[in-house]
Design an enzyme around this catalytic site. Structure first.
Site, PDB file in Angstrom:
ATOM      1  N   GLU B 277       0.826  -1.200   0.000  1.00 45.59           N
ATOM      2  CA  GLU B 277       0.000   0.000   0.000  1.00 45.59           C
ATOM      3  C   GLU B 277       0.869   1.262   0.000  1.00 45.59           C
ATOM      4  O   GLU B 277       0.551   2.247  -0.673  1.00 45.59           O
ATOM      5  CB  GLU B 277      -0.918  -0.019   1.226  1.00 45.59           C
ATOM      6  CG  GLU B 277      -2.168   0.821   1.074  1.00 45.59           C
ATOM      7  CD  GLU B 277      -3.227   0.471   2.119  1.00 45.59           C
ATOM      8  OE1 GLU B 277      -3.827  -0.618   2.001  1.00 45.59           O
ATOM      9  OE2 GLU B 277      -3.433   1.240   3.053  1.00 45.59           O
ATOM     10  N   GLU B 280       2.117   1.803  -3.408  1.00 50.24           N
ATOM     11  CA  GLU B 280       1.014   2.307  -4.247  1.00 50.24           C
ATOM     12  C   GLU B 280       0.805   3.806  -3.996  1.00 50.24           C
ATOM     13  O   GLU B 280       0.624   4.582  -4.932  1.00 50.24           O
ATOM     14  CB  GLU B 280      -0.261   1.524  -3.928  1.00 50.24           C
ATOM     15  CG  GLU B 280      -1.412   1.844  -4.872  1.00 50.24           C
ATOM     16  CD  GLU B 280      -2.722   1.186  -4.473  1.00 50.24           C
ATOM     17  OE1 GLU B 280      -2.724   0.330  -3.557  1.00 50.24           O
ATOM     18  OE2 GLU B 280      -3.752   1.537  -5.071  1.00 50.24           O
ATOM     19  N   CYS B 302      -8.566  -2.162   4.012  1.00 50.13           N
ATOM     20  CA  CYS B 302      -8.439  -3.339   4.882  1.00 50.13           C
ATOM     21  C   CYS B 302      -9.763  -3.777   5.485  1.00 50.13           C
ATOM     22  O   CYS B 302      -9.882  -4.894   5.947  1.00 50.13           O
ATOM     23  CB  CYS B 302      -7.505  -3.072   6.053  1.00 50.13           C
ATOM     24  SG  CYS B 302      -5.986  -2.313   5.590  1.00 50.13           S
ATOM     25  N   SER B 322      -7.381   1.927  -2.330  1.00 55.90           N
ATOM     26  CA  SER B 322      -6.165   1.189  -2.620  1.00 55.90           C
ATOM     27  C   SER B 322      -6.574  -0.158  -3.203  1.00 55.90           C
ATOM     28  O   SER B 322      -7.588  -0.737  -2.808  1.00 55.90           O
ATOM     29  CB  SER B 322      -5.390   0.970  -1.321  1.00 55.90           C
ATOM     30  OG  SER B 322      -4.515  -0.129  -1.470  1.00 55.90           O
ATOM     31  N   LYS B 361     -15.903  -9.947   7.274  1.00 55.39           N
ATOM     32  CA  LYS B 361     -14.922 -10.793   6.589  1.00 55.39           C
ATOM     33  C   LYS B 361     -15.535 -12.104   6.125  1.00 55.39           C
ATOM     34  O   LYS B 361     -15.035 -12.742   5.215  1.00 55.39           O
ATOM     35  CB  LYS B 361     -13.746 -11.092   7.529  1.00 55.39           C
ATOM     36  CG  LYS B 361     -13.047  -9.854   8.030  1.00 55.39           C
ATOM     37  CD  LYS B 361     -11.672  -9.673   7.450  1.00 55.39           C
ATOM     38  CE  LYS B 361     -10.953  -8.550   8.157  1.00 55.39           C
ATOM     39  NZ  LYS B 361     -10.184  -7.684   7.275  1.00 55.39           N
ATOM     40  N   GLU B 364     -16.649 -11.173   2.840  1.00 56.11           N
ATOM     41  CA  GLU B 364     -15.524 -10.829   1.971  1.00 56.11           C
ATOM     42  C   GLU B 364     -14.938 -12.065   1.285  1.00 56.11           C
ATOM     43  O   GLU B 364     -14.660 -12.046   0.090  1.00 56.11           O
ATOM     44  CB  GLU B 364     -14.433 -10.142   2.813  1.00 56.11           C
ATOM     45  CG  GLU B 364     -13.258  -9.662   1.987  1.00 56.11           C
ATOM     46  CD  GLU B 364     -12.078  -9.248   2.847  1.00 56.11           C
ATOM     47  OE1 GLU B 364     -11.996  -9.675   4.009  1.00 56.11           O
ATOM     48  OE2 GLU B 364     -11.236  -8.486   2.339  1.00 56.11           O
ATOM     49  N   GLU B 369     -13.980 -11.857  -6.314  1.00 54.67           N
ATOM     50  CA  GLU B 369     -12.604 -11.400  -6.558  1.00 54.67           C
ATOM     51  C   GLU B 369     -11.583 -12.057  -5.633  1.00 54.67           C
ATOM     52  O   GLU B 369     -10.394 -11.984  -5.873  1.00 54.67           O
ATOM     53  CB  GLU B 369     -12.474  -9.886  -6.370  1.00 54.67           C
ATOM     54  CG  GLU B 369     -13.469  -9.033  -7.113  1.00 54.67           C
ATOM     55  CD  GLU B 369     -14.756  -8.887  -6.341  1.00 54.67           C
ATOM     56  OE1 GLU B 369     -15.799  -9.267  -6.905  1.00 54.67           O
ATOM     57  OE2 GLU B 369     -14.745  -8.451  -5.189  1.00 54.67           O
ATOM     58  N   CYS B 518     -10.799  -2.199  14.580  1.00 52.06           N
ATOM     59  CA  CYS B 518     -11.107  -3.627  14.766  1.00 52.06           C
ATOM     60  C   CYS B 518     -11.232  -4.022  16.230  1.00 52.06           C
ATOM     61  O   CYS B 518     -11.864  -5.033  16.546  1.00 52.06           O
ATOM     62  CB  CYS B 518     -10.038  -4.478  14.131  1.00 52.06           C
ATOM     63  SG  CYS B 518      -9.689  -4.015  12.445  1.00 52.06           S
TER      64      CYS B 518
END
Lengths: 165, 671
Positions: B277, B280, B302, B322, B361, B364, B369, B518
């Site tokens: 990241e 990037e 994230c 990102s 998650k 996710e 993808e 988190c």
């Protein structure tokens, strides 16, 4: 740091002509707090009922959650999410009308119309509902079609009343 | 300050307190249910009623403010009776299968019943129709809902998403998405904050425990587990530790004892994320400053709850994100490529489990993808709560475990990775590395903590001036890198409105979906400690400070990974494995067809739920269930017919009476 200054307009552009009448109303009430009910009221007047797609359009235009819009709609029995007929028949089932045979009228009406309570006829002409006392106890049994009250109805009169619509 | 009397005791308290708070300060506990400090102060359940002298009715103490000379009784006969009746009324429309409920013994309703000394339920009236609605992340069991509306407050006021709201009216009221849409089909971010505040078993994560047991029991599978940074400062609470107490060593031992073959640390992938990241970011800033054009600010990716939120709410701004996958999916991708090659195991025989503080998650990993070579990067996600349940089920005595270690090569991490678990952490970790890459010097903050962006405020910002950079980065000389940090989707919405309007002054924004990051994710243990966030935050920072290496680029195994396998940050292979794309979804999911509803996840039992599903044969149970349903429908139909006939009989009798009267009148007149 250079971006288009417009929020998502996908819904709006796809249906702009369809809801143009509503746009004017929303524009009028947009920045007034607590005007959701008023907008829904007018929207139902224009479109007859408030289907999911229309709710989404209103939620998007007012920038409020869809669940809030549908929460208000499902709270008030006046709002309908299903298509309504051209005319609304409300048979009174208040105490007086009940005693004087309101139930028989309902049975006969549902035979004639071919639908049950709360439903709309296939040709979309009538929505069939009951009312809890319309204040015409002296004229029992009574029923209303749209804003007209019919007094001392009996099962034999029904067909001729409906024929007027 | 004002003075009032509570239960005969003179108290002097601040004037803006409620009766409930004033009583608490003076050692008097008023039983309450829906009230949740700092979250839901609304007075919807009325359990906390008290008698206030001079008031006509009992007052809800959680919303009634104290006043001068007020005389309050919290424990009079009238109050106790009222509370019991209120409680019993709540129970009358609650499925009382407590013994087989996930919240058994951690249920606030159950606990309240014990406090109030309830021993009978007198009211057995009608039960409302209910819905069982499962998405990949969150399951709603509305037979258990007590309409306290904590979830509504969290979803609308705190997160600003507004997926849940009260629908219908009176007895038919249900807390649900609009028009009974399944939760898997709407713009829910799956942040899971509603599952944390739900006092009963109505909102919870969708269970993955059995899938993980199955994998562990499958001899052919190599089961790899990884743990997110925020888990290690919270899971201890399930075993009696204080919030924020670090139990990293015991956690690693417990995972090994459960039967996982490799115990890795998501922290390793967090270090990797910083390199990917950070690179990037520098590429984007360079392109922007050298006139080649780049989309800025760049925003972190994230937090899958945040990702789903932006895909729904700002589908035209996805190029700000990102392209990095979230750390645990990076780890999954590496396990099934780099590590699989190392240990010579076919990736199809590897099962990756992530222990996450997060419910989003779970969704996710099911995204199209998050796959490489046809394999899902991660196969199952367990929340912190689910892992604690597994440890208890397996009979592992957590408190007595020796401290263990994570396995190499994917278990080593620096302090920069630990702070991923708290708001501001990803930004700080990134700045530690990026600043050093650009200037060759350490980040000029005491203890490497970027103080303006630490803490629990909703939106934080900082500016870091780059002076005397290394020659390669001379384009950055004198540039102030402006960053912003937010946690919770409401804060994200604030920043995004500026981004969408093109007036965002920042280069880099960190967004975490849950307020505080988190550490207070939707999968973390439910805590009653109002200080829980700050305690867990301190735990995370002390874990960071306890490490010898505190900058991601110093992690020797990361260097090794690039040398042996990936080449360089943002290389072609890195892009293939560690980066992703996003999906335009739209506020009403109108832009995409992907849904996260569990098949058969929505059920609306009308009478009673048949429990025949325990039988092995699925077909047979289905037939049995259908037959039962048919039977109950027939019973209902017969009952209705019965009532109809009875009323007809009554009508006829009435008419007969009338006729009799008319005849007798007639006879009387003609005599």
């Amino acid at each position: 740091m250079s971006k288009r200054p417009v929020p998502c307009t996908c819904l709006r552009s796809a249906t702009s002509s369809k809801y143009s009448e509503l746009d004017k109303i929303i524009e009028l009430y947009k920045n007034k707090e607590g005007s959701l009910i008023q907008i829904l009221h007018l929207a139902q007047e224009i479109y007859g009922h408030l289907p999911l797609e229309l709710q989404q359009y209103i939620a998007d235009s007012l920038d409020i959650p869809l669940s809030e819009v549908s929460g208000v709609i499902t709270f008030y029995s006046f709002f309908s999410t299903k298509p309504r007929g051209e005319h609304t028949i409300r048979v009174c089932l208040g105490t007086a009308c009940y005693v004087r045979g309101g139930k028989k009228i309902i049975e006969r009406l549902s035979e004639i119309l071919g639908v049950g309570l709360g439903e709309t006829t296939k040709d979309g002409r009538f929505t069939f509902e009951i009312a809890r006392c319309i204040g015409a106890c002296g004229l029992a049994p009574a029923m209303m079609i749209d804003n007209v009250v019919y007094k001392q109805v009996n099962v034999n009169k029904l067909e001729s009343i409906l024929a007027r619509y | 300050m004002i003075s009032l009397t509570i239960n005969g005791k003179r108290c002097t308290v601040d004037e803006d307190l409620t009766i409930l708070e004033a009583a608490k300060l003076n050692g008097i506990n008023i039983p309450h249910l829906c009230w949740l400090e700092g979250v839901h102060e609304f007075g919807s359940c009325r359990i906390c009623v008290v008698e206030v002298e001079g008031a006509r009715t009992l007052q809800a103490s959680c919303i009634t403010k104290v006043s001068e000379g007020m005389v309050v009784h919290t424990n009079s006969e009238k109050v106790r009776k009222a509370r019991k009746v209120l409680y019993e009324l709540l129970l009358s429309d609650h499925s009382k299968d407590c013994l087989s409920c996930k919240r058994n013994q951690s249920c606030e309703l159950q606990e309240l019943g014990r406090t109030l000394g309830i021993e009978e339920t007198r009211f057995n009236g009608a039960r409302s129709d209910y819905v069982l609605d499962s998405s990949v992340s969150i399951t709603r069991d509305m037979s258990k809902c007590i309409l306290c509306r904590r979830c509504v407050t969290v979803c609308n006021e705190i997160q600003g998403v507004g997926v849940l709201n009260a629908q219908n009216r009176g007895f038919q009221t249900v807390i649900s998405p609009a028009m009974d849409l399944p939760i898997g089909s709407v713009n829910c971010a799956y942040c899971g904050q509603c599952t944390v505040v739900c006092p009963v078993g109505a909102l919870k994560e969708t269970d993955s425990i059995q899938d993980v047991w199955n994998a562990i029991n499958d001899k052919k599978k190599r089961v790899v587990v990884q743990v997110a940074p925020a888990v290690r400062v919270a899971i201890g609470e399930e075993f009696g530790y204080e919030p924020g107490e670090r139990v990293t060593g015991k956690l690693a031992s417990a995972l090994r004892a459960l039967g996982f073959d490799d115990v890795f640390d998501t922290n390793f992938a967090a270090d990797l994320t910083i390199l990917e990241e950070g690179t990037e970011l520098l590429t984007r800033v360079k392109r922007a400053l050298t006139g080649k054009g780049a989309v800025l600010p760049m925003i972190t990716s994230c937090s899958p709850g945040w990702i789903k939120y932006i895909e729904h709410t700002f589908p035209d701004e996805l190029d700000h994100l990102s392209t990095c996958k979230s750390p645990h999916t990076m780890m999954g991708a590496l396990v099934k490529s780099y590590y699989a090659k190392k240990i010579k195991v076919d990736p199809k025989d590897i099962f990756v489990v992530s222990i996450m503080p997060c419910t989003a998650k779970k969704t996710e990993i099911k995204r199209a993808e998050m796959k490489n070579d046809g394999y899902q990067n991660v196969d199952a996600v367990l929340t912190t709560r689910e892992l604690a349940a597994m440890i208890k089920e397996a009979g592992i005595i957590f408190t007595e475990l020796e401290d263990g270690k994570f396995d190499d090569p994917l278990g080593m991490s620096t302090g920069a990775a630990d702070i991923f678990g708290v708001t501001g952490g990803v930004m700080e970790a990134a700045l530690r590395t990026v600043y050093e890459m650009v200037t060759g010097r350490e980040l000029p903050f005491e203890g490497l903590h970027v103080t303006p962006i630490t803490g629990l405020e909703q939106v934080k910002e900082a500016g870091i001036l780059i002076e005397n950079p290394l020659p390669y980065y001379s384009f950055l000389d004198g540039v102030e890198i402006r960053v912003a940090v937010t946690s919770g989707l409401k804060g994200a919405d604030q920043l995004m409105k500026d981004v969408a309007a093109g007036r965002s002054p920042y280069h880099f924004i960190e967004v975490m979906g849950c307020p505080g990051g988190c550490i207070t994710g939707g999968g973390q243990p439910r805590s009653k400690d109002p200080q829980v966030r700050i305690k867990r935050l301190k735990g995370i920072y002390s874990e960071d400070e306890s490490k010898a290496l505190r900058k991601s680029h110093e992690n020797p195994y990361i260097t090794m990974l690039y040398d042996e396998f990936l080449g360089a940050p943002n290389s072609h292979l890195a892009h293939e494995l560690l980066h992703t794309t996003y999906v335009r979804r739209g506020r009403f999911n109108e832009l995409c067809n992907e849904r996260f509803t569990v098949k058969g996840g929505i059920r609306k039992p009308r009478v009673a739920v048949s429990r025949a599903s325990l039988s092995e044969d699925k077909n047979r149970t289905q037939v049995a269930r259908m037959r039962e349903d048919m039977e109950s429908i027939r019973v209902l139909a017969l009952e209705a017919e019965n009532t109809r006939l009875k009323s007809e009989l009554d009508d006829t009798l009435e008419t007969m009476e009338l006729f009799k009267k008319v005849i007798s009148d007639y006879i009387g007149k003609h005599k």
